[in-house]
Design an enzyme around this catalytic site. Structure first.
Site, PDB file in Angstrom:
ATOM      1  N   SER A   1       0.847  -1.188   0.000  1.00  0.00           N
ATOM      2  CA  SER A   1       0.000   0.000   0.000  1.00  0.00           C
ATOM      3  C   SER A   1       0.885   1.241   0.000  1.00  0.00           C
ATOM      4  O   SER A   1       2.034   1.200   0.433  1.00  0.00           O
ATOM      5  CB  SER A   1      -0.938   0.007   1.208  1.00  0.00           C
ATOM      6  OG  SER A   1      -0.183   0.104   2.381  1.00  0.00           O
ATOM      7  N   ASP A   2       0.331   2.321  -0.506  1.00  0.00           N
ATOM      8  CA  ASP A   2       1.083   3.559  -0.633  1.00  0.00           C
ATOM      9  C   ASP A   2       0.568   4.568   0.372  1.00  0.00           C
ATOM     10  O   ASP A   2      -0.432   5.226   0.137  1.00  0.00           O
ATOM     11  CB  ASP A   2       0.938   4.089  -2.057  1.00  0.00           C
ATOM     12  CG  ASP A   2       1.598   5.440  -2.233  1.00  0.00           C
ATOM     13  OD1 ASP A   2       2.589   5.701  -1.537  1.00  0.00           O
ATOM     14  OD2 ASP A   2       1.119   6.230  -3.056  1.00  0.00           O
ATOM     15  N   LYS A   3       1.240   4.684   1.517  1.00  0.00           N
ATOM     16  CA  LYS A   3       0.822   5.649   2.535  1.00  0.00           C
ATOM     17  C   LYS A   3       1.481   7.009   2.328  1.00  0.00           C
ATOM     18  O   LYS A   3       1.102   7.988   2.929  1.00  0.00           O
ATOM     19  CB  LYS A   3       1.178   5.114   3.926  1.00  0.00           C
ATOM     20  CG  LYS A   3       0.367   3.895   4.323  1.00  0.00           C
ATOM     21  CD  LYS A   3       0.855   3.258   5.591  1.00  0.00           C
ATOM     22  CE  LYS A   3       0.929   4.222   6.720  1.00  0.00           C
ATOM     23  NZ  LYS A   3       1.331   3.661   7.989  1.00  0.00           N
TER      24      LYS A   3
ATOM     25  N   LEU B   1       2.705   7.107  -5.205  1.00  0.00           N
ATOM     26  CA  LEU B   1       2.018   6.525  -6.348  1.00  0.00           C
ATOM     27  C   LEU B   1       0.759   7.304  -6.712  1.00  0.00           C
ATOM     28  O   LEU B   1       0.448   7.475  -7.880  1.00  0.00           O
ATOM     29  CB  LEU B   1       1.659   5.064  -6.058  1.00  0.00           C
ATOM     30  CG  LEU B   1       2.840   4.137  -5.809  1.00  0.00           C
ATOM     31  CD1 LEU B   1       2.348   2.753  -5.429  1.00  0.00           C
ATOM     32  CD2 LEU B   1       3.741   4.071  -7.021  1.00  0.00           C
TER      33      LEU B   1
END
Length: 187
Positions: free
Chosen positions: A26-28, A32
């Site tokens: 996941s991209d926190k 992205l």
């Protein structure tokens, strides 16, 4: 299994792919989703070879005034100044202010994050300028770029040969594990 959990699926291949997935990243950070990167920490050599200096960097946008580098109330060290020079000159990107007043990168997001780091380190030292990146502009005008060795996957680095006052200097940025194995001493 998905139907038993009341999942709504529009395309079956997506479910099949998800069913074969063992790791989900996941991209926190927003890298992205917003295509923005920022430097969060920087490490330089201290007074001895074994002494490392870690500095936190705040701010998460391409605005050079969004955040700063926590130097702990100390002046910039020669190693930190050299890091700024390398980040500036081993770099093919820039930052610009668009017509909506938002800062955006021109070039690779990773290199743009380094451009912003230079401004956070040295931006306050520059003379008044209309430029968005005056510290980077000053580095660029202080030397001649003799040659550039573009980043390659084999070398895992980018290099620039600069000339100032008749002397050449090789500046390199890249993967630490690749650079450290080529080093013979610490400056």
């Amino acid at each position: 299994k998905m139907a038993k959990r009341n999942a709504i699926v529009r395309k079956l291949p997506a479910v099949e792919t998800l069913g074969c997935t063992s790791v989900i990243c996941s991209d926190k950070t927003g890298t992205l989703t917003t295509n923005q990167m920022s430097v969060r920490q920087m490490v330089t050599c201290g007074s001895s070879d074994a002494d490392l200096v870690l500095n936190a960097v705040t701010g998460s946008t391409y605005d050079p005034k969004d955040g700063n580098v926590d130097l702990g109330g100390k002046a910039l060290t020669p190693a930190q100044r050299k890091l700024a020079q390398i980040c500036s000159l081993c770099n093919e990107s820039t930052i610009e202010l668009n017509e909506k007043g938002k800062f955006r990168h021109v070039g690779a997001p990773t290199e743009s994050a380094l451009t912003v780091l230079v401004e956070k380190l040295l931006g306050g030292e520059q003379k008044a300028s209309d430029s968005v990146v005056p510290a980077n502009d000053e580095f660029a005008s202080s030397v001649d770029k003799v040659a550039t060795l573009e980043f390659t996957r084999d070398r895992k680095s980018m290099s620039v040969i600069t000339r100032a006052s008749g002397a050449n200097e090789l500046l390199v940025k890249g993967a630490p594990e690749s650079l450290l194995e080529r080093c013979t001493h610490v400056m």
